[in-house]
Write a protein that holds these residues in place. Structure first.
Motif, PDB file in Angstrom:
ATOM      1  N   ALA A 179       0.841  -1.204   0.000  1.00 42.22           N
ATOM      2  CA  ALA A 179       0.000   0.000   0.000  1.00 42.22           C
ATOM      3  C   ALA A 179       0.877   1.254   0.000  1.00 42.22           C
ATOM      4  N   ALA A 180       1.988   1.220   0.751  1.00 39.33           N
ATOM      5  CA  ALA A 180       2.879   2.392   0.811  1.00 39.33           C
ATOM      6  C   ALA A 180       3.454   2.682  -0.573  1.00 39.33           C
ATOM      7  N   VAL A 181       3.842   1.632  -1.282  1.00 39.72           N
ATOM      8  CA  VAL A 181       4.431   1.810  -2.613  1.00 39.72           C
ATOM      9  C   VAL A 181       3.374   2.338  -3.596  1.00 39.72           C
ATOM     10  N   ILE A 182       2.186   1.739  -3.552  1.00 39.48           N
ATOM     11  CA  ILE A 182       1.131   2.168  -4.498  1.00 39.48           C
ATOM     12  C   ILE A 182       0.684   3.599  -4.187  1.00 39.48           C
ATOM     13  N   LYS A 183       0.569   3.926  -2.905  1.00 39.01           N
ATOM     14  CA  LYS A 183       0.195   5.305  -2.536  1.00 39.01           C
ATOM     15  C   LYS A 183       1.256   6.279  -3.027  1.00 39.01           C
ATOM     16  N   ARG A 232      10.131   3.327 -11.694  1.00 39.31           N
ATOM     17  CA  ARG A 232      10.686   2.029 -12.096  1.00 39.31           C
ATOM     18  C   ARG A 232      10.949   1.156 -10.863  1.00 39.31           C
ATOM     19  N   ALA A 233      11.458   1.801  -9.798  1.00 39.05           N
ATOM     20  CA  ALA A 233      11.731   1.057  -8.558  1.00 39.05           C
ATOM     21  C   ALA A 233      10.428   0.510  -7.973  1.00 39.05           C
ATOM     22  N   MET A 234       9.365   1.319  -8.033  1.00 38.86           N
ATOM     23  CA  MET A 234       8.079   0.888  -7.476  1.00 38.86           C
ATOM     24  C   MET A 234       7.517  -0.290  -8.268  1.00 38.86           C
ATOM     25  N   ILE A 235       7.587  -0.197  -9.588  1.00 39.44           N
ATOM     26  CA  ILE A 235       7.071  -1.286 -10.431  1.00 39.44           C
ATOM     27  C   ILE A 235       7.903  -2.550 -10.220  1.00 39.44           C
ATOM     28  N   LEU A 236       9.215  -2.372 -10.076  1.00 34.43           N
ATOM     29  CA  LEU A 236      10.087  -3.529  -9.825  1.00 34.43           C
ATOM     30  C   LEU A 236       9.714  -4.193  -8.501  1.00 34.43           C
ATOM     31  N   TYR A 237       9.508  -3.371  -7.480  1.00 33.28           N
ATOM     32  CA  TYR A 237       9.149  -3.909  -6.162  1.00 33.28           C
ATOM     33  C   TYR A 237       7.866  -4.733  -6.254  1.00 33.28           C
ATOM     34  N   VAL A 276      -2.178   4.251 -13.427  1.00 31.01           N
ATOM     35  CA  VAL A 276      -1.772   4.212 -12.012  1.00 31.01           C
ATOM     36  C   VAL A 276      -3.004   4.345 -11.117  1.00 31.01           C
ATOM     37  N   GLU A 277      -3.902   5.286 -11.439  1.00 32.11           N
ATOM     38  CA  GLU A 277      -5.107   5.486 -10.619  1.00 32.11           C
ATOM     39  C   GLU A 277      -5.964   4.213 -10.609  1.00 32.11           C
ATOM     40  N   ALA A 278      -6.152   3.608 -11.797  1.00 30.68           N
ATOM     41  CA  ALA A 278      -6.988   2.397 -11.882  1.00 30.68           C
ATOM     42  C   ALA A 278      -6.333   1.237 -11.129  1.00 30.68           C
ATOM     43  N   TYR A 279      -5.012   1.135 -11.272  1.00 28.97           N
ATOM     44  CA  TYR A 279      -4.269   0.073 -10.595  1.00 28.97           C
ATOM     45  C   TYR A 279      -4.416   0.229  -9.075  1.00 28.97           C
ATOM     46  N   ALA A 280      -4.248   1.460  -8.600  1.00 27.32           N
ATOM     47  CA  ALA A 280      -4.347   1.726  -7.155  1.00 27.32           C
ATOM     48  C   ALA A 280      -5.760   1.395  -6.652  1.00 27.32           C
ATOM     49  N   ASP A 281      -6.787   1.846  -7.368  1.00 27.02           N
ATOM     50  CA  ASP A 281      -8.169   1.575  -6.927  1.00 27.02           C
ATOM     51  C   ASP A 281      -8.404   0.071  -6.809  1.00 27.02           C
ATOM     52  N   GLN A 282      -7.992  -0.658  -7.853  1.00 28.30           N
ATOM     53  CA  GLN A 282      -8.246  -2.098  -7.852  1.00 28.30           C
ATOM     54  C   GLN A 282      -7.466  -2.799  -6.730  1.00 28.30           C
ATOM     55  N   TYR A 283      -6.215  -2.373  -6.559  1.00 29.72           N
ATOM     56  CA  TYR A 283      -5.395  -3.048  -5.566  1.00 29.72           C
ATOM     57  C   TYR A 283      -5.869  -2.779  -4.136  1.00 29.72           C
ATOM     58  N   LEU A 311      14.744   2.341  -0.507  1.00 29.83           N
ATOM     59  CA  LEU A 311      15.053   3.333  -1.545  1.00 29.83           C
ATOM     60  C   LEU A 311      13.773   4.078  -1.937  1.00 29.83           C
ATOM     61  N   ILE A 312      12.687   3.326  -2.132  1.00 28.32           N
ATOM     62  CA  ILE A 312      11.409   3.938  -2.514  1.00 28.32           C
ATOM     63  C   ILE A 312      10.963   4.907  -1.418  1.00 28.32           C
ATOM     64  N   CYS A 313      11.043   4.456  -0.150  1.00 25.32           N
ATOM     65  CA  CYS A 313      10.622   5.313   0.967  1.00 25.32           C
ATOM     66  C   CYS A 313      11.494   6.555   1.062  1.00 25.32           C
ATOM     67  N   SER A 314      12.789   6.421   0.754  1.00 20.77           N
ATOM     68  CA  SER A 314      13.681   7.577   0.901  1.00 20.77           C
ATOM     69  C   SER A 314      13.443   8.614  -0.205  1.00 20.77           C
ATOM     70  N   ILE A 315      12.938   8.166  -1.351  1.00 20.61           N
ATOM     71  CA  ILE A 315      12.668   9.111  -2.446  1.00 20.61           C
ATOM     72  C   ILE A 315      11.272   9.716  -2.289  1.00 20.61           C
ATOM     73  N   THR A 316      10.351   8.906  -1.746  1.00 18.83           N
ATOM     74  CA  THR A 316       8.964   9.364  -1.612  1.00 18.83           C
ATOM     75  C   THR A 316       8.866  10.370  -0.468  1.00 18.83           C
ATOM     76  N   PRO A 317       8.261  11.531  -0.706  1.00 14.49           N
ATOM     77  CA  PRO A 317       8.229  12.546   0.342  1.00 14.49           C
ATOM     78  C   PRO A 317       7.316  12.182   1.513  1.00 14.49           C
ATOM     79  N   ALA A 318       7.597  12.759   2.677  1.00  9.60           N
ATOM     80  CA  ALA A 318       6.737  12.585   3.841  1.00  9.60           C
ATOM     81  C   ALA A 318       5.380  13.212   3.511  1.00  9.60           C
ATOM     82  N   PRO A 319       4.250  12.762   4.060  1.00 10.33           N
ATOM     83  CA  PRO A 319       4.155  11.747   5.094  1.00 10.33           C
ATOM     84  C   PRO A 319       4.134  10.317   4.570  1.00 10.33           C
TER      85      PRO A 319
END
Ligand code: FE2
Ligand code: FE2
Length: 197
Positions: free
Chosen positions: A21-25, A47-52, A123-130, A182-190
């Motif tokens: 959920a953190a990655v998709i958000k 790319r990192a998110m899709i790989l994960y 991305v929006e459709a993928y997130a909703d479904q997931y 790596l994904i968390c460090s690039i993704t801004p807070a919160p």
């Protein structure tokens, strides 16, 4: 049945859902920023998110759910059959959806802004479904499993869910955790740990 093994499986499934959920958000956050005219991040983060997602939920999490939760559940009862069939079908189409997402990202990288809308919508459709997929697993499947699975079912599931099965481990140890960090460090807070936007 509430046992130590059942609690362990449920905790692992919930934890894996939280990471996913953190990655998709994060992915949805970035496409929304770009859609609003904000600065696009380094596309490496997508790319990192899709790989994960392709290495962990697709190769490890979903197969474990299919084999060690859905299959024993089906052997004990057909009461949630429609839900299980829907969720299994989504597991099976997951890889194709990720390939589509990856292709839409590639098009955005090469063709720029004219190709952004399609990537954004995917991305929006993928997130909703997931999110709906995980909601059904946590509110329908797991509570029902607690009612009908036997102690033996849970112990087998616990053994499999807790096994260290990082599919990137042949590349280097703890690779998925590093990728997630790596994904968390690039993704801004919160959402992540990076600089707030
Ligand atoms: Fe699932
Ligand atoms: Fe799941």
């Amino acid at each position: 049945m509430d046992t130590i093994a059942a609690a362990q499986v449920i905790r692992i499934v919930q934890h894996e859902h939280q990471c996913l959920a953190a990655v998709i958000k994060g992915m949805r956050h970035f496409v929304r920023i770009i859609a609003e005219g904000g600065k696009a991040p380094d596309l490496k983060v997508f790319r990192a998110m899709i790989l994960y997602i392709s290495e962990y939920p697709e190769q490890v999490h979903h197969p474990k759910e299919d084999k060690f939760l859905f299959a024993p559940l089906r052997a004990r009862s057909n009461e949630v059959e429609i839900t299980l069939t829907t969720l299994e079908a989504q597991h099976q189409t997951g890889e194709q959806q990720l390939r589509d997402l990856s292709h839409a990202l590639l098009r955005y990288e090469f063709f720029g802004e004219p190709a952004f809308r399609k990537f954004h919508d995917k991305v929006e459709a993928y997130a909703d479904q997931y999110f709906e997929h995980m909601r059904q697993e946590e509110t329908i499947v797991l509570p029902f499993a607690q009612k009908v699975l036997t102690e033996q079912d849970w112990q087998r599931a616990a053994l499999e869910f807790s096994a260290n099965s990082d599919p990137l481990s042949d590349i280097h140890s703890d690779s998925l955790e590093k990728l997630f960090s790596l994904i968390c460090s690039i993704t801004p807070a919160p959402l992540g740990l990076g600089e707030p936007v």
